[in-house]
Design an enzyme around this catalytic site. Sequence first.
Site, short mmCIF file in Angstrom:
data_model
loop_
_atom_site.label_atom_id
_atom_site.label_comp_id
_atom_site.label_asym_id
_atom_site.label_seq_id
_atom_site.Cartn_x
_atom_site.Cartn_y
_atom_site.Cartn_z
CE LYS A 13 -2.45 -0.60 3.75
NZ LYS A 13 -1.85 -1.82 4.28
NE ARG A 84 -5.06 -1.16 9.21
CZ ARG A 84 -3.89 -0.58 8.95
NH1 ARG A 84 -3.80 0.49 8.23
NH2 ARG A 84 -2.79 -1.13 9.40
NE ARG A 123 7.99 -2.32 5.96
CZ ARG A 123 6.70 -1.97 5.87
NH1 ARG A 123 6.24 -1.47 4.74
NH2 ARG A 123 5.89 -2.15 6.88
NE ARG A 156 6.39 -0.28 10.18
CZ ARG A 156 5.36 -0.17 9.35
NH1 ARG A 156 5.50 0.45 8.21
NH2 ARG A 156 4.19 -0.67 9.66
NE ARG A 167 1.37 -4.56 10.76
CZ ARG A 167 2.36 -4.29 9.91
NH1 ARG A 167 3.54 -4.85 10.04
NH2 ARG A 167 2.16 -3.46 8.92
P1 AMP Z 1 0.29 0.46 8.72
O1 AMP Z 1 1.60 1.10 8.49
O2 AMP Z 1 -0.81 1.00 7.83
O3 AMP Z 1 0.36 -1.05 8.69
O4 AMP Z 1 -0.17 0.87 10.21
C1 AMP Z 1 0.63 0.55 11.32
C2 AMP Z 1 -0.21 0.51 12.58
O5 AMP Z 1 -0.81 1.79 12.82
C3 AMP Z 1 -1.37 -0.47 12.58
O6 AMP Z 1 -0.96 -1.78 12.91
C4 AMP Z 1 -2.27 0.15 13.65
O7 AMP Z 1 -1.78 -0.10 14.96
C5 AMP Z 1 -2.10 1.63 13.39
N1 AMP Z 1 -3.11 2.13 12.41
C6 AMP Z 1 -2.86 2.62 11.15
N2 AMP Z 1 -4.01 2.97 10.55
C7 AMP Z 1 -5.01 2.70 11.43
C8 AMP Z 1 -6.44 2.84 11.38
N3 AMP Z 1 -7.09 3.31 10.31
N4 AMP Z 1 -7.14 2.44 12.47
C9 AMP Z 1 -6.53 1.97 13.57
N5 AMP Z 1 -5.20 1.80 13.68
C10 AMP Z 1 -4.43 2.17 12.62
#
Ligand code: AMP
Length: 220
Positions: A13, A84, A123, A156, A167
């Site tokens: 993404k 989400r 990564r 990360r 996740r």
């Molecule tokens: P990502 O980089 O998009 O995988 O986001 C990393 C982390 O940020 C996720 O595992 C969540 O803990 C938090 N996060 C990101 N976007 C959201 C969202 N829309 N709702 C809730 N938590 C989020």
Amino acid sequence: MNLILLGAPGSGKGTEAKFLAEYYKIKKIVLGDILREEVKNNTSLGKIVSEYMKKGILVPDDIIMKVVREKLDSAGFVLDGFPRNLAQAEMLEEILKEKALSLDGVIYLKVNEEKAVERLSGRRVCKNCGAIYHIVNMPPQKEGICDKCGGKLIIRDDDREETVRKRWQVFRRETFPLISYYLKDSKLLEVDANKSKEEVFLEIKKALDSYGKDKDFSGN
Ligand code: AMP
């Protein structure tokens, strides 16, 4: 053009949001990056969200909505990492209505879990500038060092395999229902995200071109 990018962790993404933002000259709103920046700067918001993020679980909706309401200020955007879950999708509709904006398409990057785990476990991210590398697919010139700023490359916290699996569980349970939610509106464009990032972007463009024949999705 107003878009949402949906996909499991490791679907690409972030990379495709960057390509889309550059090509169509739209703003990218990347929730994960916004939250990581808050954590890095140790702000009050950062302190609240860091524990959720480390565990790979979702940050509460009310916190996320405040951030989105603030960032979503005009037409021409791609949302990455939001919505989400169904509650967030419904809240997004309200915000869009309030701001007289509408959605043009929802791109679903479909990837298989093993491919995604392989991508995420390799990564590396620059601690300083956030640039992204992969130990096999996109290695830096000097191991562990960022080509762009000389910063240290780190893994990360939430890219460790155990957290990635967690996740994915969260994605299946919370985010996957959004696919049928957006299918109902005929806004969903599904793309095979197991391919290279360039091939995936070509597919996205193709899908948007045929979907938006009556709109101007030319990128010019
Ligand atoms: P990502 O980089 O998009 O995988 O986001 C990393 C982390 O940020 C996720 O595992 C969540 O803990 C938090 N996060 C990101 N976007 C959201 C969202 N829309 N709702 C809730 N938590 C989020």
